[in-house]
Design an enzyme around this catalytic site. Structure first.
Site, PDB file in Angstrom:
ATOM      1  N   ALA A   1      -2.607   2.916  11.391  1.00  0.00           N
ATOM      2  CA  ALA A   1      -2.239   3.373  12.733  1.00  0.00           C
ATOM      3  C   ALA A   1      -0.833   2.940  13.152  1.00  0.00           C
ATOM      4  CB  ALA A   1      -3.263   2.864  13.739  1.00  0.00           C
ATOM      5  N   ALA A   2      -0.333   1.846  12.553  1.00  0.00           N
ATOM      6  CA  ALA A   2       0.986   1.354  12.957  1.00  0.00           C
ATOM      7  C   ALA A   2       2.112   1.966  12.113  1.00  0.00           C
ATOM      8  CB  ALA A   2       1.028  -0.169  12.853  1.00  0.00           C
TER       9      ALA A   2
ATOM     10  N   ARG B   1       3.549   3.698  -3.948  1.00  0.00           N
ATOM     11  CA  ARG B   1       4.059   3.331  -5.271  1.00  0.00           C
ATOM     12  C   ARG B   1       5.391   2.607  -5.091  1.00  0.00           C
ATOM     13  NH1 ARG B   1       3.604   5.724 -10.729  1.00  0.00           N
ATOM     14  NH2 ARG B   1       2.270   7.338  -9.881  1.00  0.00           N
TER      15      ARG B   1
ATOM     16  N   ASP C   1       1.438  21.045   2.581  1.00  0.00           N
ATOM     17  CA  ASP C   1       1.957  21.936   1.538  1.00  0.00           C
ATOM     18  C   ASP C   1       1.737  23.395   1.937  1.00  0.00           C
ATOM     19  OD1 ASP C   1       2.354  19.607  -0.285  1.00  0.00           O
ATOM     20  OD2 ASP C   1       0.176  19.539  -0.139  1.00  0.00           O
TER      21      ASP C   1
ATOM     22  N   HIS D   1      -2.484  17.426  -4.445  1.00  0.00           N
ATOM     23  CA  HIS D   1      -1.328  17.207  -3.564  1.00  0.00           C
ATOM     24  C   HIS D   1      -0.319  16.355  -4.335  1.00  0.00           C
ATOM     25  CE1 HIS D   1       1.324  16.133  -0.321  1.00  0.00           C
ATOM     26  NE2 HIS D   1       1.105  14.874  -0.569  1.00  0.00           N
TER      27      HIS D   1
HETATM   28  P1  NAX Z   1       3.840   3.845   6.487  1.00  0.00           P
HETATM   29  O1  NAX Z   1       4.150   2.863   5.417  1.00  0.00           O
HETATM   30  O2  NAX Z   1       4.812   4.075   7.587  1.00  0.00           O
HETATM   31  O3  NAX Z   1       2.471   3.415   7.187  1.00  0.00           O
HETATM   32  C1  NAX Z   1       1.333   3.062   6.479  1.00  0.00           C
HETATM   33  C2  NAX Z   1       0.546   2.113   7.352  1.00  0.00           C
HETATM   34  O4  NAX Z   1      -0.704   1.875   6.711  1.00  0.00           O
HETATM   35  C3  NAX Z   1       1.217   0.753   7.535  1.00  0.00           C
HETATM   36  O5  NAX Z   1       1.267   0.442   8.925  1.00  0.00           O
HETATM   37  C4  NAX Z   1       0.293  -0.203   6.769  1.00  0.00           C
HETATM   38  O6  NAX Z   1       0.241  -1.497   7.387  1.00  0.00           O
HETATM   39  C5  NAX Z   1      -1.031   0.520   6.874  1.00  0.00           C
HETATM   40  N1  NAX Z   1      -2.019   0.144   5.864  1.00  0.00           N
HETATM   41  C6  NAX Z   1      -1.804  -0.182   4.562  1.00  0.00           C
HETATM   42  N2  NAX Z   1      -2.955  -0.499   3.964  1.00  0.00           N
HETATM   43  C7  NAX Z   1      -3.934  -0.374   4.889  1.00  0.00           C
HETATM   44  C8  NAX Z   1      -5.339  -0.579   4.878  1.00  0.00           C
HETATM   45  N3  NAX Z   1      -5.949  -1.022   3.795  1.00  0.00           N
HETATM   46  N4  NAX Z   1      -6.012  -0.353   6.022  1.00  0.00           N
HETATM   47  C9  NAX Z   1      -5.396   0.073   7.132  1.00  0.00           C
HETATM   48  N5  NAX Z   1      -4.060   0.261   7.210  1.00  0.00           N
HETATM   49  C10 NAX Z   1      -3.341   0.048   6.107  1.00  0.00           C
HETATM   50  O7  NAX Z   1       3.462   5.189   5.735  1.00  0.00           O
HETATM   51  P2  NAX Z   1       3.404   6.688   6.332  1.00  0.00           P
HETATM   52  O8  NAX Z   1       4.731   7.299   6.228  1.00  0.00           O
HETATM   53  O9  NAX Z   1       2.718   6.628   7.643  1.00  0.00           O
HETATM   54  O10 NAX Z   1       2.500   7.397   5.223  1.00  0.00           O
HETATM   55  C11 NAX Z   1       1.131   7.090   5.049  1.00  0.00           C
HETATM   56  C12 NAX Z   1       0.584   7.725   3.796  1.00  0.00           C
HETATM   57  O11 NAX Z   1       0.626   9.144   3.885  1.00  0.00           O
HETATM   58  C13 NAX Z   1       1.321   7.378   2.520  1.00  0.00           C
HETATM   59  O12 NAX Z   1       0.361   7.087   1.505  1.00  0.00           O
HETATM   60  C14 NAX Z   1       2.041   8.668   2.167  1.00  0.00           C
HETATM   61  O13 NAX Z   1       2.301   8.773   0.795  1.00  0.00           O
HETATM   62  C15 NAX Z   1       1.060   9.683   2.646  1.00  0.00           C
HETATM   63  N6  NAX Z   1       1.537  11.064   2.839  1.00  0.00           N
HETATM   64  C16 NAX Z   1       0.705  12.081   2.517  1.00  0.00           C
HETATM   65  C17 NAX Z   1       1.038  13.401   2.727  1.00  0.00           C
HETATM   66  C18 NAX Z   1       0.100  14.504   2.367  1.00  0.00           C
HETATM   67  O14 NAX Z   1       0.505  15.669   2.507  1.00  0.00           O
HETATM   68  N7  NAX Z   1      -1.142  14.287   1.930  1.00  0.00           N
HETATM   69  C19 NAX Z   1       2.375  13.769   3.259  1.00  0.00           C
HETATM   70  C20 NAX Z   1       3.050  12.650   3.971  1.00  0.00           C
HETATM   71  C21 NAX Z   1       2.877  11.296   3.350  1.00  0.00           C
HETATM   72  O15 NAX Z   1       3.769  11.174   2.281  1.00  0.00           O
END
Ligand code: NAX
Length: 329
Positions: free
Chosen positions: A12-13, A92, A159, A187
């Site tokens: 969420a953050a 990654r 996508d 994806h």
């Molecule tokens: P961010 O790194 O800004 O945010 C991720 C957040 O998740 C951080 O606040 C972190 O503390 C939290 N987190 C990590 N492990 C956790 C856990 N076990 N429980 C709860 N929270 C946890 O990443 P953001 O840009 O928001 O992207 C999030 C994810 O979406 C990434 O894995 C990214 O690769 C993926 N995406 C997927 C897309 C899709 O089309 N399916 C597109 C956009 C994005 O790339």
């Protein structure tokens, strides 16, 4: 007045969370008449920032937002959850092999699947956004044996939306004139964005792009499949608002239905349709109605389609085999 729907958001953050939560709270996820409770799951280091986001949500005075819970405990976050958006994942980092990435994410999505199994509401719907989204969704699904498998989905709507936008631009029409686009497979860069079954203003999309095979193969497909990398290069950060928008679209469509004469793309558990091995979470063309989806059947699959679907599905099968070997499913 309606009972509030419990919506859990993990990560969420993060940057997608920041673009997502305000739209959920303002009624875009489920509808303008549906009140929501938000359950925000973060890791301990993310809790303070999540509290800051919750303060801003308060400051919006959203009429539909009833309650916000912030926690690092999955059992609390998924308690009574009706909708869960699994956004937080382990990215990654340099030098990380695929096995390391999959096992790190297994450590997140396995326990979250178990927590969903034990605590979520009977009507739980799960969307996995965090990458590798399809395989993370598979891990969560396999760890939630009491939840019907079709409640676990992975996001390929971004996508899909990218493909619609590229097609509209090339054909010189608005996005509303573009229908029946499909993303097949994973994806990832192997996904197959398919315009051969799509329509532009009611006619074959391929004709609307001048029957330009070279454009389809060398521009359209790689443009959509590699758009995420292009955004990172140009914006200096990965897609966030567009990803949040796609998550909203995915759930809204799942709950409220696809319009007549159109379909959408969702990563869902395969029933074997189109030769995709049963059980893999792969993207298909789907229609939705009354909170349920169905794979669009009977599409003619050309040799060109077949090759690309098989390549992406092959990658999904390899990922499944890898997480199986790691004991994650
Ligand atoms: P961010 O790194 O800004 O945010 C991720 C957040 O998740 C951080 O606040 C972190 O503390 C939290 N987190 C990590 N492990 C956790 C856990 N076990 N429980 C709860 N929270 C946890 O990443 P953001 O840009 O928001 O992207 C999030 C994810 O979406 C990434 O894995 C990214 O690769 C993926 N995406 C997927 C897309 C899709 O089309 N399916 C597109 C956009 C994005 O790339």
């Amino acid at each position: 007045t309606r009972t509030p729907v419990n919506v859990t958001v993990t990560g969420a953050a993060g940057q997608i969370g920041y673009a997502l939560l305000f739209r959920i709270a303002s009624g875009h996820l489920l509808g303008a008449d549906v009140p929501v409770n938000l359950r925000l799951l973060e890791i301990p280091q993310g809790l303070k920032a999540a509290e800051g986001v919750a303060m801003e949500l308060d400051d919006c005075a959203f009429p539909l937002l009833r309650d916000i819970t912030i926690t690092d405990q999955a059992n609390v976050a998924f308690d009574g959850a009706n909708v869960a958006l699994l956004v937080g994942a382990r990215p990654r980092t340099a030098g990380m092999e695929r096995g390391d990435l999959l096992s790190a994410n297994g450590g997140i999505f396995g326990p979250q699947g178990k927590a969903i199994n034990a605590n979520a509401a009977d009507d739980i719907k799960v969307l996995v956004v965090g990458n590798p989204a399809n395989t993370n969704a598979l891990i969560a699904q396999r760890n939630a044996p009491d939840v019907p498998a079709e409640r676990f989905t992975a996001m390929t709507r971004l996508d899909h939306n990218r493909a619609v936008a590229q097609l509209a631009k090339k054909a010189g029409v608005t996005v509303e004139d573009v229908k029946k686009v499909t993303i097949w497979g994973n994806h990832s860069a192997t996904q197959y964005p398919d315009l051969f079954h799509a329509e532009v203003s009611g006619k074959a999309a391929f004709d609307a792009v001048g029957a330009d095979q070279e454009w389809v193969e060398n521009f359209f497909i790689p443009k959509v499949a590699k758009r995420g990398a292009e955004i990172i290069e140009v914006r200096g950060a990965s897609s966030a608002a567009s990803a949040a928008n796609a998550a909203i679209d995915h759930v809204y469509t799942w709950v409220n239905g696809t319009p007549a004469g159109d379909w959408t793309s969702m990563g869902i558990v395969s029933d074997g349709s189109y030769g995709v091995p049963e059980g893999l979470i792969s993207s298909f063309p789907v229609t939705t109605k009354d909170g349920k989806f169905e794979i669009v059947q009977g599409l003619d699959i050309s040799e060109f389609d077949r090759k690309r679907i098989d390549a992406s599905v092959g990658e999904l099968a390899e990922e499944r085999d890898a997480v199986q070997e790691l004991g994650l499913i």
